[in-house]
Design an enzyme around this catalytic site. Sequence first.
Site, short mmCIF file in Angstrom:
data_model
loop_
_atom_site.label_atom_id
_atom_site.label_comp_id
_atom_site.label_asym_id
_atom_site.label_seq_id
_atom_site.Cartn_x
_atom_site.Cartn_y
_atom_site.Cartn_z
N ARG A 49 -3.88 -12.54 13.56
CA ARG A 49 -3.45 -11.75 12.41
C ARG A 49 -4.69 -11.33 11.62
NH1 ARG A 49 1.68 -12.31 10.31
NH2 ARG A 49 2.11 -11.29 8.32
N CYS A 99 0.85 -1.20 0.00
CA CYS A 99 0.00 0.00 0.00
C CYS A 99 0.87 1.24 0.00
CB CYS A 99 -0.90 -0.03 1.22
SG CYS A 99 -1.88 1.45 1.41
N ARG A 114 -6.12 -9.57 7.95
CA ARG A 114 -5.80 -9.15 6.58
C ARG A 114 -7.08 -8.67 5.91
NH1 ARG A 114 -0.63 -8.17 6.12
NH2 ARG A 114 -0.79 -8.25 3.86
N GLU A 161 -5.05 -8.83 -1.33
CA GLU A 161 -5.06 -8.77 0.13
C GLU A 161 -4.09 -7.69 0.58
OE1 GLU A 161 -2.54 -9.82 2.44
OE2 GLU A 161 -1.14 -10.23 0.82
#
Length: 422
Positions: free
Chosen positions: A230, A147, A232, A185
Amino acid sequence: MKNSEFFSIAQVADILGVSKETLRRWDKNGTLKPVRDDGNNYRVYHKKQLEEFEQAKLLFSSTWDEEHSVEPNRNYTLVELFAGAGGLALGLERAGFKSLLLNEIDRHACDTLRFNRPEWNVCQSDISEVDFEKYRGADVVSGGFPCQAFSYAGKKLGFEDTRGTLFFEFARSIKEIKPKVFIAENVRGLLNHEGGRTLEAIKNVIAELGYTLIEPRVLKAIFYRVPQKRERLFLIGVRNDLADKFTFHWPSPFKRILTVKDALKAGELYESDVPPSPGQKYPEKKKQILDLIPPGGYWRDLPDELQREYMQKSYFLGGGKTGMARRLSWDEPSLTLTCAPAQKQTERCHPEETRPLTVREYARIQTFPDNWVFSGPLSAQYKQIGNAVPVNLATAVAKSVVRALNKIELYHSEKSENLIET
């Protein structure tokens, strides 16, 4: 408690996605009060207490086994970008996808991919140098594009406006390949990056390319047979001409939350205890301090003088800083793995021994198989594993995509039969 009707405070916090402090508050105000387990007098919650919560309801009515029994109607083809050490690609392979190309710029990650899958077409290069036209017609394009901030001044936030970013290259691959579906993702932070404008720009480009975006969703790995907290963000898009035949359902959660014990010991997830492997070591002084941390504990569990010594200026700053001097617990999922297991801000100490997690322990918490070998120096291996999509999470998402593609295939075959009959 895996076969019990009772759940510990830590388990309920994970299931409901709230902190233990929130549960204590709910206990005090009567929202959700734990009971005493007759067996050991621990404060626990009964399954019936949790059934009013949506996430618990999904867990207790899981259709995981049914979803994972789905096989592709044919070999769906895949182009994978930003492939890393292969977490996403391996998950897609398990769901039945056949890789036509895997692109990755990091040479150690490429060596990992080639060593484990000599038959894969691994292209080690800058993505901007890849000609995607030759892969036109592949069923799926997938990848986790890094990103980067876009420039917004006076722009309409379209395809050309993202030029120079890695998202632009991901979008270019979609434009040239024209896959039926794409799977992207990213970190959950993309949702609010630049006040939401980055995601808005991405949505604009996806629409401009002729794709319909399923509403993006943050998936918590602990719900998908991954012993790790985690998260995502997944973006699934389908070509507009197929959108009305593409019925996509996000994967159902696994039947229970897995823990560090599930990752490192023989059991449901792995047939044997974790094999030995290289790992980083702590300096002696740090080891002496971490020796004092109990399983599941962190710097707040140290005597005050050691807290001050270890934390230094951070001692006076706000926030919990719960990753510092953190020892994992056998009975809880691991915290999110980072690219290095011994960094002070994101400590990942073994539950019992005073040392960072080894490479193989790292890989198991990311649900890689034990025969998946990582190439390069130790730091590169940790980095590859820490950056990966957990394999079991990738498999769960991929199975959902397979179910949707199967419906498209069924529609086309029925349409062909009708044409023949007429």
